[in-house]
Design a protein around this motif. Structure first.
Motif, PDB file in Angstrom:
ATOM      1  N   CYS A  21       0.827  -1.228   0.000  1.00 24.37           N
ATOM      2  CA  CYS A  21       0.000   0.000   0.000  1.00 24.37           C
ATOM      3  C   CYS A  21       0.855   1.269   0.000  1.00 24.37           C
ATOM      4  CB  CYS A  21      -0.947   0.024   1.206  1.00 24.37           C
ATOM      5  SG  CYS A  21      -2.161  -1.294   1.218  1.00 24.37           S
ATOM      6  N   ASN A  22       1.995   1.215  -0.691  1.00 21.29           N
ATOM      7  CA  ASN A  22       2.908   2.359  -0.673  1.00 21.29           C
ATOM      8  C   ASN A  22       2.280   3.611  -1.261  1.00 21.29           C
ATOM      9  OD1 ASN A  22       5.090   0.882   0.459  1.00 21.29           O
ATOM     10  ND2 ASN A  22       5.507  -0.019  -1.539  1.00 21.29           N
ATOM     11  N   PHE A 117      18.724  11.735  -9.982  1.00 17.49           N
ATOM     12  CA  PHE A 117      18.189  10.440  -9.598  1.00 17.49           C
ATOM     13  C   PHE A 117      17.107  10.597  -8.540  1.00 17.49           C
ATOM     14  CE2 PHE A 117      22.482   9.277 -11.119  1.00 17.49           C
ATOM     15  CZ  PHE A 117      22.125   8.310 -12.052  1.00 17.49           C
ATOM     16  N   GLN A 118      16.119   9.723  -8.617  1.00 16.57           N
ATOM     17  CA  GLN A 118      15.069   9.656  -7.608  1.00 16.57           C
ATOM     18  C   GLN A 118      15.028   8.239  -7.051  1.00 16.57           C
ATOM     19  OE1 GLN A 118      11.461  10.802  -9.637  1.00 16.57           O
ATOM     20  NE2 GLN A 118      11.930  12.994  -9.542  1.00 16.57           N
ATOM     21  N   ASP A 119      14.707   8.113  -5.763  1.00 20.61           N
ATOM     22  CA  ASP A 119      14.582   6.787  -5.161  1.00 20.61           C
ATOM     23  C   ASP A 119      13.146   6.282  -5.311  1.00 20.61           C
ATOM     24  OD1 ASP A 119      13.081   7.500  -2.487  1.00 20.61           O
ATOM     25  OD2 ASP A 119      14.715   8.948  -2.667  1.00 20.61           O
ATOM     26  N   GLU A 120      12.932   5.031  -4.974  1.00 19.44           N
ATOM     27  CA  GLU A 120      11.628   4.386  -5.168  1.00 19.44           C
ATOM     28  C   GLU A 120      10.519   5.092  -4.396  1.00 19.44           C
ATOM     29  OE1 GLU A 120       8.710   1.842  -6.486  1.00 19.44           O
ATOM     30  OE2 GLU A 120      10.794   1.915  -7.180  1.00 19.44           O
ATOM     31  N   ASN A 124       7.013   6.814  -5.844  1.00 15.67           N
ATOM     32  CA  ASN A 124       5.669   6.521  -5.354  1.00 15.67           C
ATOM     33  C   ASN A 124       4.956   7.793  -4.893  1.00 15.67           C
ATOM     34  OD1 ASN A 124       5.699   3.724  -5.812  1.00 15.67           O
ATOM     35  ND2 ASN A 124       6.656   3.305  -3.836  1.00 15.67           N
ATOM     36  N   ARG A 125       5.717   8.683  -4.292  1.00 18.58           N
ATOM     37  CA  ARG A 125       5.116   9.956  -3.865  1.00 18.58           C
ATOM     38  C   ARG A 125       4.632  10.747  -5.078  1.00 18.58           C
ATOM     39  NH1 ARG A 125       3.511  11.675   1.317  1.00 18.58           N
ATOM     40  NH2 ARG A 125       3.190  13.927   1.260  1.00 18.58           N
ATOM     41  N   PHE A 306      10.914  14.494  -0.432  1.00 13.72           N
ATOM     42  CA  PHE A 306      10.893  13.038  -0.558  1.00 13.72           C
ATOM     43  C   PHE A 306      11.992  12.436  -1.419  1.00 13.72           C
ATOM     44  CE2 PHE A 306       6.832  13.940   1.220  1.00 13.72           C
ATOM     45  CZ  PHE A 306       6.587  12.866   2.050  1.00 13.72           C
ATOM     46  N   ASN A 307      12.796  13.233  -2.086  1.00 13.38           N
ATOM     47  CA  ASN A 307      13.876  12.636  -2.868  1.00 13.38           C
ATOM     48  C   ASN A 307      15.117  12.492  -2.002  1.00 13.38           C
ATOM     49  OD1 ASN A 307      15.475  11.558  -4.808  1.00 13.38           O
ATOM     50  ND2 ASN A 307      15.526  13.370  -6.124  1.00 13.38           N
TER      51      ASN A 307
END
Length: 442
Positions: A21-22, A117-120, A124-125, A306-307
């Protein structure tokens, strides 16, 4: 909702549920914060995200490690795109270097390639942000979305994914009359009861110019909304889209490297709802890093909460906005001007809104395919016109109208061109400042 669209919607959330449920968790928080940005709960959430991001940045990135004793975000420097480009590896978070990251890139309004770069979790955000604001535009996941995009071959990596998402990409690199007719026919025949269009402003402008030139009616096309991004959506274009398609034309303020920072919605069709849930946003003075007062134009400076793969703290987007505060304390953007380097000045050196430059061309809209307003010097202005026909009998009227607001001593020339080429991003700059004294590099 159409049965197949309903199944797409349910499938999306079932898959998200199986993954933890991310996206749903992000979406619930985003909706809560944006709907009540100044509630005690929202303020605590925003404060915690900012503190966590700053702590992460100073402890894991070489660029920010010297700010470990900073007491607030105001102690961090305002950074520009060139600083990131020149110190790219210094902005990368060391623990995230060996994790799965995603490269996002843009040609930018300057035409200079830029990527990070962006993380996972950031991805999702971004997805959750998009879902929230699409819902605010009367659109649900699973419904048909026509996406007007330049360089389709370059942007489209798979045909299966758009089908599953019910996204129909449409190449608008060269919008000829035949291509527009084909597109309008395709939408009118589409059986999806709920659909929307998302795309560059310049594509929508070309479409409505075609409709006016051909005097074509599109009453049979039913849309939930039209969402314009990447460029300035003028009131004229907005109202004309509303008139032809009998729906809400809404503007999105976003970028590939960051995400959706503000958005017009069904409930706020004129002002931009700021995405306080995912970003800490400041509007700063042109000459220093002090906040502007409500009602003043200033630089949009964004901290991405959020990154974590590449923290961006107080990133100067190069865009300009006017901030307003409502009686309930909620802040919104009244207008977004576009890049600071394309602000223009009157002959006395005072800032003039790019909106004003655009209004000078509105009355001639039906006569034009394209236009561009350029400040070439302190008092020199050039207006490029790509005409629908062979002649433009209003030269003197247009020149005098410009002088009323830009100065009686302004030197205004009109140049006729066959084409105003887009940037690599597909955007077309309508207002340009080539006056080197005032221009800033981004």
């Amino acid at each position: 909702m159409h049965l197949l669209n309903y199944l797409r919607n349910k499938s999306f959330w079932v898959i998200d549920s199986l993954k933890g449920c991310n996206i749903r968790k992000h979406l619930d928080e985003i909706s809560s914060v944006i709907n009540s940005p100044n509630s005690s709960n929202s303020l605590n959430i925003r404060k915690q995200h900012l503190e966590n991001l700053l702590k992460h940045a100073v402890n894991t990135t070489p660029f920010y490690k010297s700010y470990i004793n900073a007491s607030s975000i105001m102690d961090f420097p305002v950074i520009k795109k060139t600083i990131i480009q020149d110190n790219f590896e210094q902005f990368r978070s060391l623990p995230f270097k060996n994790k799965q990251n995603f490269k996002v890139s843009t040609s930018g309004s300057t035409g200079v390639p830029f990527f990070l770069f962006q993380d996972e979790n950031k991805r999702n955000r971004n997805r959750a942000d998009a879902i929230h604001f699409l819902k605010c535009c009367n659109f649900e996941i699973g419904n048909r979305l026509f996406y007007l995009v330049a360089q389709l071959e370059h942007n489209q990596k798979s045909k299966f994914i758009p089908w599953v998402q019910n996204v129909n990409p449409v190449d608008v690199s060269k919008l000829t009359d035949e291509k527009i007719t084909e597109f309008l026919d395709m939408i009118s025949k589409d059986q999806n009861p709920n659909k929307a269009i998302l795309g560059h402003v310049s594509a929508f402008e070309t479409i409505i110019q075609f409709l006016e030139k051909k005097n074509r009616k599109v009453d049979n096309i039913k849309l939930n909304s039209i969402i314009a991004n990447s460029e300035y959506l003028s009131p004229q274009t907005k109202s004309t889209l509303n008139k032809y398609f009998n729906t809400h034309a809404l503007s999105r303020y976003s970028s590939e490297e960051i995400g959706i920072m503000a958005h017009q919605t069904i409930d706020s069709p004129k002002n931009f709802v700021i995405n306080h849930a995912s970003y800490h946003i400041e509007v700063l003075n042109f000459e220093n890093d002090n906040p502007v007062k409500p009602g003043e134009l200033g630089r949009i400076v964004v901290t991405d909460l959020f990154n974590y793969a590449m923290p961006m703290i107080r990133y100067d987007t190069g865009d300009v906005a006017e901030l307003i505060t409502h009686d309930n304390g909620n802040m919104q953007f009244k207008q977004i001007e576009g890049r600071k380097m394309d602000l223009i000045y009157n002959s006395q050196g005072q800032i003039v809104s790019s909106f004003l430059a655009n209004t000078k061309l509105y009355k001639y809209y039906a006569l034009l395919k394209q236009y561009q307003f350029i400040q070439q010097g302190k008092k020199e202005y050039e207006i490029k016109l790509n005409l629908q026909g062979d002649t433009f009998p209003y030269e003197n009227d247009l020149i005098e109208d410009v002088k009323k607001d830009f100065g009686k001593d302004a030197n205004v020339t009109i140049t006729y061109v066959d084409e105003i080429p887009p940037l690599a991003s597909g955007k077309r700059r309508k207002v340009v400042n080539n006056y080197q004294k005032k221009q800033t590099s981004y």
